[in-house]
Design a protein around this motif. Structure first.
Motif, PDB file in Angstrom:
ATOM      1  N   GLN A  46     -10.776  37.578  28.972  1.00  0.00           N
ATOM      2  CA  GLN A  46     -11.490  38.817  28.668  1.00  0.00           C
ATOM      3  C   GLN A  46     -10.486  39.956  28.725  1.00  0.00           C
ATOM      4  O   GLN A  46      -9.778  40.113  29.713  1.00  0.00           O
ATOM      5  N   GLU A  47     -10.437  40.749  27.657  1.00  0.00           N
ATOM      6  CA  GLU A  47      -9.393  41.764  27.559  1.00  0.00           C
ATOM      7  C   GLU A  47      -9.978  43.112  27.174  1.00  0.00           C
ATOM      8  O   GLU A  47     -10.901  43.192  26.370  1.00  0.00           O
ATOM      9  N   ALA A  48      -9.425  44.175  27.761  1.00  0.00           N
ATOM     10  CA  ALA A  48      -9.852  45.540  27.443  1.00  0.00           C
ATOM     11  C   ALA A  48      -8.649  46.466  27.528  1.00  0.00           C
ATOM     12  O   ALA A  48      -7.748  46.261  28.342  1.00  0.00           O
ATOM     13  N   LEU A  49      -8.653  47.496  26.684  1.00  0.00           N
ATOM     14  CA  LEU A  49      -7.631  48.533  26.712  1.00  0.00           C
ATOM     15  C   LEU A  49      -8.222  49.753  27.396  1.00  0.00           C
ATOM     16  O   LEU A  49      -9.299  50.230  27.019  1.00  0.00           O
ATOM     17  N   ILE A  50      -7.518  50.256  28.409  1.00  0.00           N
ATOM     18  CA  ILE A  50      -7.960  51.440  29.145  1.00  0.00           C
ATOM     19  C   ILE A  50      -6.875  52.501  29.002  1.00  0.00           C
ATOM     20  O   ILE A  50      -5.742  52.299  29.432  1.00  0.00           O
ATOM     21  N   LYS A  51      -7.241  53.611  28.380  1.00  0.00           N
ATOM     22  CA  LYS A  51      -6.297  54.717  28.230  1.00  0.00           C
ATOM     23  C   LYS A  51      -6.360  55.602  29.460  1.00  0.00           C
ATOM     24  O   LYS A  51      -7.444  55.874  29.982  1.00  0.00           O
ATOM     25  N   VAL A  52      -5.190  56.057  29.904  1.00  0.00           N
ATOM     26  CA  VAL A  52      -5.099  56.884  31.104  1.00  0.00           C
ATOM     27  C   VAL A  52      -4.578  58.259  30.701  1.00  0.00           C
ATOM     28  O   VAL A  52      -3.429  58.394  30.283  1.00  0.00           O
ATOM     29  N   LYS A  77      -7.892  40.493  31.621  1.00  0.00           N
ATOM     30  CA  LYS A  77      -6.625  41.199  31.398  1.00  0.00           C
ATOM     31  C   LYS A  77      -6.975  42.614  30.978  1.00  0.00           C
ATOM     32  O   LYS A  77      -7.507  42.843  29.899  1.00  0.00           O
ATOM     33  N   LEU A  78      -6.712  43.566  31.881  1.00  0.00           N
ATOM     34  CA  LEU A  78      -6.950  44.969  31.595  1.00  0.00           C
ATOM     35  C   LEU A  78      -5.612  45.610  31.245  1.00  0.00           C
ATOM     36  O   LEU A  78      -4.674  45.592  32.047  1.00  0.00           O
ATOM     37  N   ASN A  79      -5.515  46.127  30.027  1.00  0.00           N
ATOM     38  CA  ASN A  79      -4.285  46.748  29.538  1.00  0.00           C
ATOM     39  C   ASN A  79      -4.389  48.258  29.704  1.00  0.00           C
ATOM     40  O   ASN A  79      -5.238  48.893  29.076  1.00  0.00           O
ATOM     41  N   PHE A  80      -3.550  48.825  30.549  1.00  0.00           N
ATOM     42  CA  PHE A  80      -3.562  50.254  30.823  1.00  0.00           C
ATOM     43  C   PHE A  80      -2.480  50.937  29.997  1.00  0.00           C
ATOM     44  O   PHE A  80      -1.305  50.599  30.104  1.00  0.00           O
ATOM     45  N   LEU A  81      -2.890  51.893  29.155  1.00  0.00           N
ATOM     46  CA  LEU A  81      -1.968  52.688  28.351  1.00  0.00           C
ATOM     47  C   LEU A  81      -1.968  54.100  28.912  1.00  0.00           C
ATOM     48  O   LEU A  81      -2.931  54.850  28.751  1.00  0.00           O
ATOM     49  N   ARG A  82      -0.898  54.449  29.589  1.00  0.00           N
ATOM     50  CA  ARG A  82      -0.788  55.768  30.231  1.00  0.00           C
ATOM     51  C   ARG A  82      -0.261  56.770  29.204  1.00  0.00           C
ATOM     52  O   ARG A  82       0.884  56.685  28.774  1.00  0.00           O
TER      53      ARG A  82
END
Length: 125
Positions: free
Chosen positions: A41-47, A65-70
């Protein structure tokens, strides 16, 4: 009271109401993680001043898998911490950093920056 004082008073009350609404009553943004190969399970989280989405829904017992884009360089957003899972990651500005784990039990789990100012929630169903 003069007319100017009345306008200032009304303006102050409206400003206080706007700030209260923004911090306490504005809606939370949420998303379901997308299922990929092998049940991941995957998600993109913008910071950027917060987490977007700040609520992520996943299924129990499947890897996440949580992908954090700062998208900023503010000191507060340098780390993300998942206290209930014993996970944390240092987020490099303008790069995607993955955080992987498998939530076994349904429930609501908080994640936050190291200072506790930015907050999000993982809902495990």
């Amino acid at each position: 009271m003069t007319l100017d004082e009345i306008f200032v008073l009304i303006g102050g009350i409206l400003l206080i109401a706007l700030v209260a609404w923004y911090f306490w009553f504005s809606s939370s943004e949420g998303a379901h993680a997308q299922s990929g190969t092998g049940g991941l399970q995957e998600a993109l989280i913008k910071v950027k001043g917060g987490y977007s989405p700040n609520i992520v829904v996943v299924e129990a017992g499947k890897p996440v898998k949580l992908n954090f884009l700062r998208e900023e360089t503010a000191a507060c957003s340098e780390q993300v911490v998942f206290p209930d899972f014993g996970k944390q990651a240092t987020l490099t500005p303008h790069k995607t950093i993955p955080v992987e784990f498998t939530p076994e039990q349904p429930g609501e789990y908080e994640f936050q920056c190291a200072m506790g100012m930015l907050r999000g929630k993982l809902i495990v169903e």
